[in-house]
Design a protein around this motif. Structure first.
Motif, PDB file in Angstrom:
ATOM      1  N   GLU A 183      34.199  -1.183  12.548  1.00 20.64           N
ATOM      2  CA  GLU A 183      35.498  -0.556  12.786  1.00 20.64           C
ATOM      3  C   GLU A 183      36.304  -1.313  13.835  1.00 20.64           C
ATOM      4  N   VAL A 184      35.642  -1.694  14.912  1.00 23.56           N
ATOM      5  CA  VAL A 184      36.330  -2.417  15.986  1.00 23.56           C
ATOM      6  C   VAL A 184      36.798  -3.780  15.493  1.00 23.56           C
ATOM      7  N   VAL A 185      35.933  -4.482  14.765  1.00 22.53           N
ATOM      8  CA  VAL A 185      36.289  -5.808  14.252  1.00 22.53           C
ATOM      9  C   VAL A 185      37.459  -5.710  13.279  1.00 22.53           C
ATOM     10  N   THR A 186      37.447  -4.703  12.413  1.00 18.71           N
ATOM     11  CA  THR A 186      38.521  -4.530  11.429  1.00 18.71           C
ATOM     12  C   THR A 186      39.860  -4.282  12.119  1.00 18.71           C
ATOM     13  N   LEU A 187      39.875  -3.392  13.105  1.00 14.54           N
ATOM     14  CA  LEU A 187      41.116  -3.120  13.831  1.00 14.54           C
ATOM     15  C   LEU A 187      41.613  -4.361  14.560  1.00 14.54           C
ATOM     16  N   PHE A 188      40.686  -5.106  15.148  1.00 15.69           N
ATOM     17  CA  PHE A 188      41.076  -6.303  15.884  1.00 15.69           C
ATOM     18  C   PHE A 188      41.676  -7.346  14.954  1.00 15.69           C
TER      19      PHE A 188
END
Length: 212
Positions: A183-188
């Motif tokens: 989730e964090v990687v996708t948002l970034f």
């Protein structure tokens, strides 16, 4: 109250075979009526009255003495905390498989940021940490910080933001970021931020646009 306890214990053991400390629940099912019977006899025939707290401590102590090592299904952190507060000895989680992970230093003139965050209870008490290393695997900067009550996702994203701020402080122009949260990687990658870190994100946008 005893009837409610009995009903709850029976329902709990019927609903799932993965109930943590099922044996301890069953011990309580037997021990509580036994101690009530002892207290009743003491009051009726000996005139000795014990407080509710004292009776509960006796039950708790007896269950703790008889508790065996829990080696069944994997139990949650909440179960572990409960077990320790009740004094269950030898409580442990089922051994998990060990995966070998290789860490690679960044290329020449690059910096590598590894980060992570976690929450006990999700949401619950949370912490975040990161480490910034150069091409020689030397630690340039690191941090660990208590974040208060957060979810796992919030803790990981805030760890990312703090790590980026550290890289900005050191004027890193080539940054390699590693994070285990999809989730964090996708948002970034989409250059988006949740509301919890919106202001910090806006302060780092111009820096991120210039970083390779």
């Amino acid at each position: 109250m005893l009837c409610e306890f009995v009903r709850y214990t029976v329902d709990l053991t019927k609903k799932t075979k993965k109930t943590a400390f099922k044996g301890e629940w069953l011990k309580g099912f037997v021990l509580i009526p036994y101690f009530i019977w002892l207290e009743r006899n003491g009051r009726k025939f000996e005139g000795v009255y014990k407080s509710v707290e004292h009776c509960f401590a006796q039950v708790k102590s007896e269950i703790s003495c008889q508790a065996l090592v829990h080696s069944g299904v994997a139990i949650s952190i909440l179960d572990l905390v409960t077990a320790r507060s009740l004094g269950f000895s030898g409580v442990q989680r089922r051994p998990q498989k060990i995966f070998e992970v290789f860490w690679c230093p960044p290329q020449a003139r690059w910096m590598k940021l590894n980060l992570d965050g976690c929450s006990i209870g999700n949401p619950g008490k949370s912490r975040a940490g990161s480490i910034l290393c150069n091409e020689k695997a030397e630690v340039v900067e690191n941090f660990r910080k208590f974040l208060g009550t957060r979810t796992n996702f919030e803790a990981k994203f805030l760890a990312l933001m703090i790590g980026i701020e550290l890289a900005k402080h050191h004027n890193v122009q080539r940054l390699w970021i590693e994070c285990d949260s999809v989730e964090v990687v996708t948002l970034f990658q989409k250059m988006r931020s949740p509301w919890i870190a919106r202001q910090r994100w806006m302060n780092c946008v111009s820096y991120l646009e210039d970083v390779e």
